[in-house]
Design an enzyme around this catalytic site. Sequence first.
Site, PDB file in Angstrom:
ATOM      1  CG  HIS A 117      -0.189   0.106   2.529  1.00 48.84           C
ATOM      2  ND1 HIS A 117      -0.101   1.289   3.140  1.00 48.84           N
ATOM      3  CD2 HIS A 117       0.077  -0.823   3.560  1.00 48.84           C
ATOM      4  CE1 HIS A 117       0.614   1.174   4.190  1.00 48.84           C
ATOM      5  NE2 HIS A 117       0.645  -0.224   4.633  1.00 48.84           N
ATOM      6  CB  CYS A 147       1.325  -3.778   5.399  1.00 42.21           C
ATOM      7  SG  CYS A 147      -0.120  -4.782   5.625  1.00 42.21           S
TER       8      CYS A 147
END
Length: 541
Positions: free
Chosen positions: A433, A452
């Site tokens: 992301h 992440c």
Amino acid sequence: MTIVSLPRTAPRVLRAFFMFAAVMTLWVLGTAPAQAQVTAFRQAVAESAARDEDLATFYRARDFQGIWAGDDRAATTRRNALLTALSNAGAHGLPEARYNAEEMIAQLQAATTPTQQGAMEVALSTAFLTYARDVQTGILTPSKVVPLIVREVPLRSRLATLQGFLQSNPDAFLRALPPSSPEYARLMREKLRLENLLAQGGYGPAVQASSLAPGASGQAVVDLRNRLILMGHLDRTATQTYDATIQAAVQRFQQSMGLSADGTAGSDTMKEINVPLDKRMQSVIVAMERERWINRPRGLRHIWVNLTDFTATIVDNDRVTFSTRSVIGASETDRQSPEFSDVMEYMVINPSWYVPRSIVVNEYLPQLQSNSNAVSHLDVTDRSGNVVPRGSVKAGNYTARTFPYSMRQGPSERNALGLVKFMFPNKYNIYLHDTPSKSLFSRESRAFSHGCIRLNDPFDFAYALLAKQESNPEALFQSRLKTGAESRVTLEEPVPVHIVYRTAFTNVTGALQFRRDVYGRDAAIWNALSQTGVAVRAVQG
């Protein structure tokens, strides 16, 4: 550190092959009546194979006839192919003692009765299956060494492997067992080069200086010069001064280590300069084991995230077509990024951030208990996803286990996920992301997230992915972005994603690269490999 020194070939094993060929014509011939020999041999095969379900099934289907025993050409070819492969196991970074070819030959020569020969028939099949699995998919079970390596190793059927070998050219079958990836071949080549260099004395004396800068001179500069030459970053020169040629060589070294390439040998650079050759070789051997764990097609187009290199790349037909810097999970155990492979299915433009439960109860709940208006950029939601007024939350009445609410951040430039996220749904809740924290990408080491993978160039990453299905991917992306509303874009051709951890790898030219062991995982893997008997070798060229 145990270093095994040996010649480039193994003449004792080859001599043993000739001795072995001379006696194998007697194998399973003996002097007893033929029918009695056959019966005793098959009975021994049945008894020895009974301890292994796959071998029992294989030999039962053959009425317990051997595939290695006898002096016919097929059996002789199989034996010699296997023993040759076993004798070369060390070239693959495997534990040579585990497949001791000389000992196997001695045992075969000593097997003079049908019963002994039947037992050795099964022993050869067992050695074949052990070697085949080790060289094809690795010695270790990764998750048992490092729990966050949650990769599914593509183990092959042992029975199918044995049957396939029987139906194939033995030499060709055994040569095809290791990973066929170009990276494995390059690592194996570099391993041999380093083994030859180690036999010649390695990188030479360590540089006795905490740092060196252009203009310096003296013995430390000479030692630096010599190590750079042996590492392949500097052509031979007699200079004793830290001149422009050494500065350029230091820059090349820094680039090969993922360091800031300023040409000055500061403390971080000097630390890497002084890493001994045998330690570097450990990283290469670990990388080969890791390559075996992922021994399956990666996809003509795939995404390759190397955690230690802090990069995410798109690879098309074995060529990197896009690359961006990344931020990975922080070094604390509960924030490290796991290693696994999955398939990216879609991207979300203007995403909401659904805060992971661990972050809600461990980080935000204590803040809410102190101040009901804390983390005001987040909505508190009930089980149905409805926003709950802060005044009715009463956070002080709950513990981390009993807190009944979730938290969510709506789309915005301040959203923790930035303006786009790339989804490959998985039980680890890991994805790629954007991020509003752009300053972190300028750092050399970038382990800061909750697990992440944050991307420095997420828009360009999206354009590259969408270029396969859109004539104007940027226009599509920007039109969705300008709405400010959450929007999902499905990839018409899902893309495999491989999150890996390589402290040794090769670049596009085949040159060896090294990175720091940011999570200490490769050290744990090396320790586990060494316990199986894997050792760094010095090979005479």
